[in-house]
Motif scaffolding. Structure first.
Motif, short mmCIF file in Angstrom:
data_model
loop_
_atom_site.label_atom_id
_atom_site.label_comp_id
_atom_site.label_asym_id
_atom_site.label_seq_id
_atom_site.Cartn_x
_atom_site.Cartn_y
_atom_site.Cartn_z
N ALA A 125 4.67 -11.85 0.03
CA ALA A 125 5.05 -10.55 0.61
C ALA A 125 6.11 -9.86 -0.24
CB ALA A 125 5.55 -10.73 2.04
N TYR A 129 6.71 -6.16 -4.11
CA TYR A 129 7.74 -5.20 -4.50
C TYR A 129 8.23 -5.54 -5.90
CZ TYR A 129 7.70 -4.28 0.50
OH TYR A 129 7.31 -3.99 1.78
N ALA A 151 10.10 -0.21 2.61
CA ALA A 151 9.11 -1.08 3.23
C ALA A 151 7.73 -0.44 3.17
CB ALA A 151 9.50 -1.38 4.67
N GLU A 155 4.09 -3.17 6.98
CA GLU A 155 4.94 -4.32 6.65
C GLU A 155 5.56 -4.91 7.92
OE1 GLU A 155 5.77 -7.00 5.03
OE2 GLU A 155 6.36 -5.93 3.19
N TRP A 157 8.41 -5.83 8.77
CA TRP A 157 9.79 -5.77 8.27
C TRP A 157 10.76 -6.65 9.03
CZ3 TRP A 157 13.41 -3.95 11.65
CH2 TRP A 157 12.96 -3.18 12.71
N ARG A 160 10.62 -9.88 7.23
CA ARG A 160 11.24 -9.82 5.90
C ARG A 160 12.76 -9.87 6.02
NH1 ARG A 160 6.45 -9.81 5.51
NH2 ARG A 160 7.05 -11.98 5.77
N HIS A 285 11.10 2.67 6.11
CA HIS A 285 9.83 3.17 5.59
C HIS A 285 10.05 4.46 4.81
CE1 HIS A 285 7.36 0.21 7.58
NE2 HIS A 285 7.91 0.48 8.74
N ARG A 313 -2.17 -0.33 0.83
CA ARG A 313 -1.59 -0.61 2.15
C ARG A 313 -1.52 0.60 3.07
NH1 ARG A 313 1.78 -5.22 2.19
NH2 ARG A 313 2.25 -4.59 4.34
#
Length: 657
Positions: A125, A129, A151, A155, A157, A160, A285, A313
């Motif tokens: 994940a 990035y 993000a 995602e 988030w 994460r 986001h 995505r």
């Protein structure tokens, strides 16, 4: 000693003698009670010393309220920085930083600290990035990395952020995660608990009772909880050895404190990371101009995905203007007040057994009306307030318009501009939208989220979810489509941050939709030629934030410069500015008269002063500290003189006007 006195001219330490019987308890950081000007006041022990420069008589420490050292050196330094940054007093900041004491919670024994469990980080994940894995490595090695994280759509988030906090906990450091509201708080706490266990994380929010909130705050202070997740005031949480600070969705208004000195959680977090050498992540986001300024200055690095990953995505996003001609093409679309493309997207998603999210700017039935002929706003003949339809009067939605200010109904309304009787909805609220969608899609369940009835999660399945902005529930597995209605109502607000806020709201909703490869679609009802709409279609929050920053730099508004908004009577503002030793390059804008209710009240004055004005003081970005110092010193002089007309000073307010 630092007494808890809000008066600017008393914002300093005072020396007191400590009785021998209190010598062991009166340690730096504890709450005490002292006698000041003949009355008992609360305060904190800042430091202990054997000598003093004071030449007069000394007072005695009356008593130690609690031996708990609630004011740590890190928070003491942070309070000083925040007060200086926002031209406030340390007493006001301390009221935000340290919650009221609860004796029973304080007397409870602290639970034993369990070892940090092994945790798994989804490396795949983070690998999506650019430099994502390098950031994780730097965090694990305690190299204090700083990033602005964009993000991806869809995602997870909270997971994460939980992984970042687990990495920090593995290095035996604490994490503070600041989120806008309770819904986000619950999601992040659940994610952290799944990695570290329930005894390693606490959630702090204003809605907790005093005992529970103080008990959780003490868990952070005593080091039993390695991770603190909370709303804006939790940015002051006293975690020992703070290794990571995270701000999620920093553009949300909830991060701005409505109490003096009106700090923003993002700015407090930046000051804390700077002073303590902690890692820092500004995440969301969308992206604010302030976040982009951190990247452009080199203080933080970009943590974004490549364009190929973003395209894979993101859902398909279509923009179209809302027009009467577009509605007339399709009877079903007209019944639902949706353009044909939006109606088709909803029908396709529902046919595939997926949910449809419908975002509307406001709740209610028909919050705003206009003349059906000339489009002039419909105003009340009594007070000139806006007319609205509070509820439906029949199956066709007809009803008697009433004023939203004075409540008087006006069944015989005529347009003040052209004399026509017909009315049309300018902004249709969530209630009316849900009603019309129910008629357009018979047999499909319609759920509403907004106001006091906010839904957190909805199960996967064919359903219409009508939500006001900011109240969008998460659908397990993602929505099949999202319809973003009345976009111009968000874009057309007279606000410096209207475009930034609109894109943030749109991206937050669109991020809940499945990727285009899985059939996800988003239809935004707005002109595709608007730059903000184009940024949504391209899913380019970074480019939009950069353009917003450049626009503000051109016109001279934060974050390109520093700005102080000074509110009060004309006389009080004049007195303050005469006393303030402003930087030579300071520019005065105004004063302008503020309408009733356009600002927060100033302590000590009536709720609606007779002559409220605002003066803006603008300085280059490098002069922010001298500006705050000058205004703070002037406030102290006025306070010492006991001026009867108070002045409210707000540094870099998020809303101007």
């Amino acid at each position: 000693m630092l007494p808890m006195l809000p008066l600017p001219h008393l914002d300093r330490e005072f020396d007191y003698l400590v009785p021998r019987e209190l010598e062991e308890q009166a340690q730096p950081g504890v709450r005490v009670r002292i006698r000041f000007a003949g009355r008992l006041v609360d305060g904190f022990v800042v430091s202990r010393t054997a000598t003093s420069d004071h030449q007069g008589r000394f007072g005695w420490l009356e008593r130690v309220i609690s031996p708990e050292r609630v004011l740590t050196p890190e928070i003491t330094r942070l309070v000083e920085l925040v007060a200086a940054r926002y031209a406030g007093t340390r007493a006001d900041v301390l009221r935000l930083a340290v919650p009221p004491r609860h004796a029973r919670a304080e007397a409870e024994a602290a639970p034993e600290s369990a070892p940090t469990p092994e945790h798994a980080v989804d490396r795949e994940a983070w690998a999506q990035y650019v430099h994502g894995e390098a950031f994780l490595t730097a965090l694990a090695e305690q190299r204090s990395p700083r990033a602005v994280w964009q993000a991806l759509p869809g995602e997870d988030w909270p997971a994460r952020l939980a992984e970042l906090s687990a990495i920090a906990a593995g290095a035996d450091t604490g994490t503070v995660i600041v989120v806008p509201d309770q819904r986000d708080l619950d999601r992040v706490v659940a994610a952290v608990e799944s990695l570290l266990g329930s005894n390693r994380v606490v959630g702090l929010a204003a809605g907790l009772g005093p005992a529970l909130r103080y008990r959780r705050w003490l868990a952070a202070l005593r080091g039993t909880a390695k991770v603190v997740v909370g709303t804006r005031s939790s940015v002051f949480a006293p975690t020992p050895r703070t290794g990571l600070i995270v701000i999620w969705d920093d553009g949300d208004d909830s991060h701005s404190e409505p109490r003096a000195p009106y700090p923003h959680a993002r700015e407090v977090a930046l000051l804390r990371a700077y002073a303590g050498g902690s890692a820092m992540v500004v995440a969301g986001h969308a992206r604010t101009a302030e976040g982009q300024a951190l990247v452009d200055s080199g203080w933080a690095h970009d943590l974004v995905a490549s364009r190929d990953v973003v395209r894979a995505r993101a859902p398909k996003i279509t923009a179209l203007a809302d027009s009467d001609h577009a509605l007339a093409r399709d009877p079903g679309a007209r019944a639902a007040r949706l353009p044909a493309i939006a109606f088709a997207a909803a029908r396709e998603a529902l046919g595939a057994g997926r949910g449809v999210l419908v975002q509307v700017p406001r709740r209610g039935y028909v919050p705003s009306l206009a003349c059906g002929k000339c489009r002039a706003p419909a105003r009340c003949r009594r007070c000139n307030g806006p007319l609205a339809l509070p509820s439906a009067a029949g199956p066709d939605g007809a009803g008697t318009p009433a004023c939203r200010w004075c409540g008087v109904a006006d069944a015989a309304h005529r347009c003040h501009a052209c004399g026509a009787r017909a009315l049309r909805a300018v902004v249709v609220g969530a209630g009316r939208t849900a009603e019309e969608l129910g008629r357009a899609f018979p047999g499909v369940p319609v759920r509403m989220s907004g106001g006091n009835d906010v839904i957190d999660v909805v199960e996967q399945g064919p359903a219409l979810v009508v939500s006001t902005v900011g109240a969008e529930p998460v659908m397990t597995g993602g929505y099949g489509a999202a319809l973003l209605l009345d976009g111009w109502a968000l874009l057309g607000r007279p606000d410096l941050r209207a475009a930034e806020e609109t894109l943030r709201r749109w991206m937050t909703a669109s991020a809940l939709v499945k990727p285009f490869g899985d059939g996800g679609q988003v239809v935004v009802v707005a002109d595709s030629g608007i730059p903000t709409v184009q940024a949504l279609v391209r899913w380019d929050p970074v480019g939009h934030a950069r353009a917003q920053y450049e626009e503000r730099a051109e016109v001279g508004f934060p974050p390109a410069i520093h700005l102080a908004a000074v509110d009060g009577s004309a006389k009080a503002i004049s007195e303050l500015l005469e006393l303030a030793d402003l930087p030579d390059n300071a520019e005065l804008l105004g004063p302008v008269e503020l309408p009733a209710g356009a600002r927060l009240p100033v302590a000590g004055e009536s709720p609606e002063p007779a002559d409220v004005e605002r003066m803006l003081v603008r300085v280059p970005r490098g002069e922010g500290k001298p500006l705050a110092e000058a205004l703070s010193a002037a406030q102290a002089v006025r306070s010492a003189r006991r001026e009867s007309h108070p002045v409210r000073v707000q540094i870099d307010p998020i809303h101007i006007g």
